[in-house]
Design an enzyme around this catalytic site. Structure first.
Site, PDB file in Angstrom:
ATOM      1  N   LYS A 105       0.855  -1.195   0.000  1.00  0.00           N
ATOM      2  CA  LYS A 105       0.000   0.000   0.000  1.00  0.00           C
ATOM      3  C   LYS A 105       0.878   1.227   0.000  1.00  0.00           C
ATOM      4  O   LYS A 105       2.029   1.180   0.461  1.00  0.00           O
ATOM      5  CB  LYS A 105      -0.882   0.024   1.259  1.00  0.00           C
TER       6      LYS A 105
HETATM    7  P1  NAD Z   1     -13.121   8.043  -2.389  1.00  0.00           P
HETATM    8  O1  NAD Z   1     -12.133   9.072  -2.020  1.00  0.00           O
HETATM    9  O2  NAD Z   1     -13.551   7.932  -3.800  1.00  0.00           O
HETATM   10  O3  NAD Z   1     -14.458   8.242  -1.497  1.00  0.00           O
HETATM   11  C1  NAD Z   1     -14.444   8.322  -0.108  1.00  0.00           C
HETATM   12  C2  NAD Z   1     -15.856   8.703   0.348  1.00  0.00           C
HETATM   13  O4  NAD Z   1     -15.914   8.684   1.768  1.00  0.00           O
HETATM   14  C3  NAD Z   1     -16.274  10.122  -0.060  1.00  0.00           C
HETATM   15  O5  NAD Z   1     -17.654  10.146  -0.375  1.00  0.00           O
HETATM   16  C4  NAD Z   1     -16.033  10.940   1.207  1.00  0.00           C
HETATM   17  O6  NAD Z   1     -16.849  12.098   1.280  1.00  0.00           O
HETATM   18  C5  NAD Z   1     -16.416   9.923   2.257  1.00  0.00           C
HETATM   19  N1  NAD Z   1     -15.806  10.176   3.559  1.00  0.00           N
HETATM   20  C6  NAD Z   1     -14.528  10.536   3.830  1.00  0.00           C
HETATM   21  N2  NAD Z   1     -14.362  10.690   5.147  1.00  0.00           N
HETATM   22  C7  NAD Z   1     -15.553  10.414   5.715  1.00  0.00           C
HETATM   23  C8  NAD Z   1     -16.031  10.424   7.047  1.00  0.00           C
HETATM   24  N3  NAD Z   1     -15.224  10.754   8.074  1.00  0.00           N
HETATM   25  N4  NAD Z   1     -17.321  10.089   7.252  1.00  0.00           N
HETATM   26  C9  NAD Z   1     -18.121   9.760   6.230  1.00  0.00           C
HETATM   27  N5  NAD Z   1     -17.743   9.765   4.946  1.00  0.00           N
HETATM   28  C10 NAD Z   1     -16.479  10.093   4.708  1.00  0.00           C
HETATM   29  O7  NAD Z   1     -12.535   6.654  -1.853  1.00  0.00           O
HETATM   30  P2  NAD Z   1     -12.916   5.191  -2.326  1.00  0.00           P
HETATM   31  O8  NAD Z   1     -11.951   4.782  -3.370  1.00  0.00           O
HETATM   32  O9  NAD Z   1     -14.364   5.122  -2.574  1.00  0.00           O
HETATM   33  O10 NAD Z   1     -12.521   4.341  -1.022  1.00  0.00           O
HETATM   34  C11 NAD Z   1     -13.434   4.187   0.073  1.00  0.00           C
HETATM   35  C12 NAD Z   1     -12.957   3.008   0.928  1.00  0.00           C
HETATM   36  O11 NAD Z   1     -12.925   1.817   0.127  1.00  0.00           O
HETATM   37  C13 NAD Z   1     -11.564   3.141   1.516  1.00  0.00           C
HETATM   38  O12 NAD Z   1     -11.529   2.491   2.771  1.00  0.00           O
HETATM   39  C14 NAD Z   1     -10.693   2.383   0.531  1.00  0.00           C
HETATM   40  O13 NAD Z   1      -9.486   1.924   1.118  1.00  0.00           O
HETATM   41  C15 NAD Z   1     -11.620   1.240   0.198  1.00  0.00           C
HETATM   42  N6  NAD Z   1     -11.336   0.556  -1.073  1.00  0.00           N
HETATM   43  C16 NAD Z   1     -11.299   1.243  -2.246  1.00  0.00           C
HETATM   44  C17 NAD Z   1     -11.083   0.525  -3.432  1.00  0.00           C
HETATM   45  C18 NAD Z   1     -11.130   1.196  -4.780  1.00  0.00           C
HETATM   46  O14 NAD Z   1     -11.129   0.471  -5.790  1.00  0.00           O
HETATM   47  N7  NAD Z   1     -11.217   2.508  -4.881  1.00  0.00           N
HETATM   48  C19 NAD Z   1     -10.866  -0.853  -3.392  1.00  0.00           C
HETATM   49  C20 NAD Z   1     -10.919  -1.514  -2.169  1.00  0.00           C
HETATM   50  C21 NAD Z   1     -11.162  -0.790  -1.010  1.00  0.00           C
END
Ligand code: NAD
Length: 418
Positions: A105
């Protein structure tokens, strides 16, 4: 150590499966720590601003099953403990979905909303320059995570290719389609989460996905695609939120379409402002009266403090590490099923693997082929984790981690680590 220290939580999860497995102590010790932890300083002369030095990380946990693989996160609170935990979880995730990758990561401690697009590009290129020898298609492959996206991956690919003197698309995944990105990649994590919701509702709640209400925290890449896929499946997504707040439908049927939610973000800055619904905080969203809760934002959202107020009967973890180990105990005692992150959100890394395969072969698969393979692999992994949990009489998280650790240790043993 605090309940919210991510690496302590990852270690506690690893410790929780030790008694389920017969692992040589030296392998267990090796898995407790990443093979490599890299911290780089990134001096950037911000356009129109002062020279600033940012700190970046790349943690490579284990590569027994294949090259390191893991996303890159931009966030003001990114620190080494978080990146180490996320790297360990990637090792388990690639093993549980059964693709030939290890786990890593990356992160940069930065508030990307305070930087211009040009500054973000410079910072991303600096990160690649600093880590050029430590990443690559056969070494460590990056992907989008919180606050990074297809554009970030395009910059990484371009900078790495420039340094190497030849085009090298397989160094990053989640790229724009025009640069070798895979069809279906941007929606893949959310699609995989929705598949897990559908399967878990059937298996544990004995219902069809059309008969359940769902609350989703976070409306970024993962949250929004989860909502969209669940709505397509006929589920009733009655509560949604992002960092600025949430919205909850007043009845069991939401009065909004997916387009309305997108429009709220675009026009009013937050999905919580969708209108025609009750405005709620993120705390209230987590405690909503729904059948299924999908945390899709950040880690440590469900803790010992609020776990007893969770009213959903099923949690499907779209985010990484949204539930602390203390909260896990409370939920388990309360009979709440938790489909763990390493299974639920593995659709993203799975389609990243498909993208890497396509890039290495200079190939491009149609979206139907990608989605069909995603569906098959997700269902297989889901059933393996559930069957193992029944066999061992353990919860789904311990089942998933035990299966994953076993696969990683098997690879270490056969290839003769130590
Ligand atoms: P992103 O940046 O696209 O979206 C994050 C979302 O969470 C946004 O809507 C933001 O407003 C919201 N957010 C941030 N802080 C917050 C809080 N304190 N309370 C409530 N909402 C909050 O990120 P993403 O890519 O959608 O990732 C989200 C999660 O999924 C993370 O934990 C990431 O590690 C995990 N993840 C992402 C992927 C991927 O393909 N992008 C794959 C596996 C896991």
């Amino acid at each position: 150590m605090s309940e919210e220290d991510p690496f302590s939580n990852a270690l506690a999860q690893l410790a929780s499966v030790a008694d389920l497995l017969t692992i040589e102590p030296e392998y267990y010790e090796t898995l407790k720590n990443p093979r490599r932890e890299l911290t780089v300083s990134l001096p950037v002369k911000l356009i129109g601003g002062n020279p600033t030095t940012f700190v970046g990380y790349r943690v490579q946990h284990n590569n027994a099953r294949g090259p390191y693989k893991g996303g890159l996160r931009y966030h003001p609170r990114v620190g080494l403990s978080e990146v180490k935990a996320l790297a360990m979880w990637m090792t388990w995730k690639t093993a549980i979905i059964d693709i030939p990758f290890g786990g890593s990561k990356g992160g940069i401690t930065v508030d990307p909303t305070k930087l211009t697009r040009d500054d973000l590009e410079i910072l991303t290129r600096k990160y690649v320059d600093a880590l050029e020898r430590d990443i690559g298609p056969d070494v460590d492959i990056t992907a989008p995570d919180v606050n990074t996206n297809a554009q970030t991956m395009a910059w990484i690919m371009n900078e790495y290719s420039r340094l190497r003197g030849h085009n090298e698309p397989a160094v990053s995944t989640g790229k724009p389609i025009e640069l070798g990105g895979s069809e279906g990649r941007s929606a893949a994590t959310g699609r995989g989460v929705a598949i897990c919701v559908r399967e878990a509702v059937k298996r544990f709640l004995k219902k069809g996905v059309k008969d359940v209400t769902v609350a989703v925290q976070g409306f970024g890449n993962v949250g929004s695609n989860t909502v969209s896929c669940l709505m397509d499946m006929g589920a009733k997504v009655v509560a949604v939120s992002d960092v600025l707040g949430g919205a909850r439908a007043t009845g069991r049927t939401p009065g909004w379409s997916f387009g309305d939610l997108q429009a709220a973000v675009k026009k009013r800055g937050s999905v919580g402002k969708v209108g025609g619904a009750e405005e709620i905080s993120n705390e209230e969203l987590l405690e909503s009266e729904v059948d299924v809760l999908v945390p899709a934002a950040l880690e440590n959202q469900i803790t010992e403090a609020n776990a007893k107020r969770v009213r959903a009967r099923l949690i499907v973890e779209a985010a990484n590490g949204p539930t602390t180990p203390h909260a896990d105990h409370v939920l388990d005692r309360g009979g709440v099923y938790v489909v763990p992150d390493i299974l639920a959100n593995s659709g993203g890394v799975l389609v990243s693997y498909f993208e890497w395969v396509q890039n290495l072969n200079r190939d491009h698969w149609p979206e139907e082929a990608v989605n069909e393979r995603l569906e098959l692999k997700m269902k297989k992994a889901f059933n393996e984790v559930v069957d193992h949990s029944v066999k061992e009489s353990v919860d789904l998280r311990r089942s998933a981690i035990a299966l994953a650790v076993d696969r990683v240790v098997t690879a270490m043993r056969i290839s003769g680590w130590h």
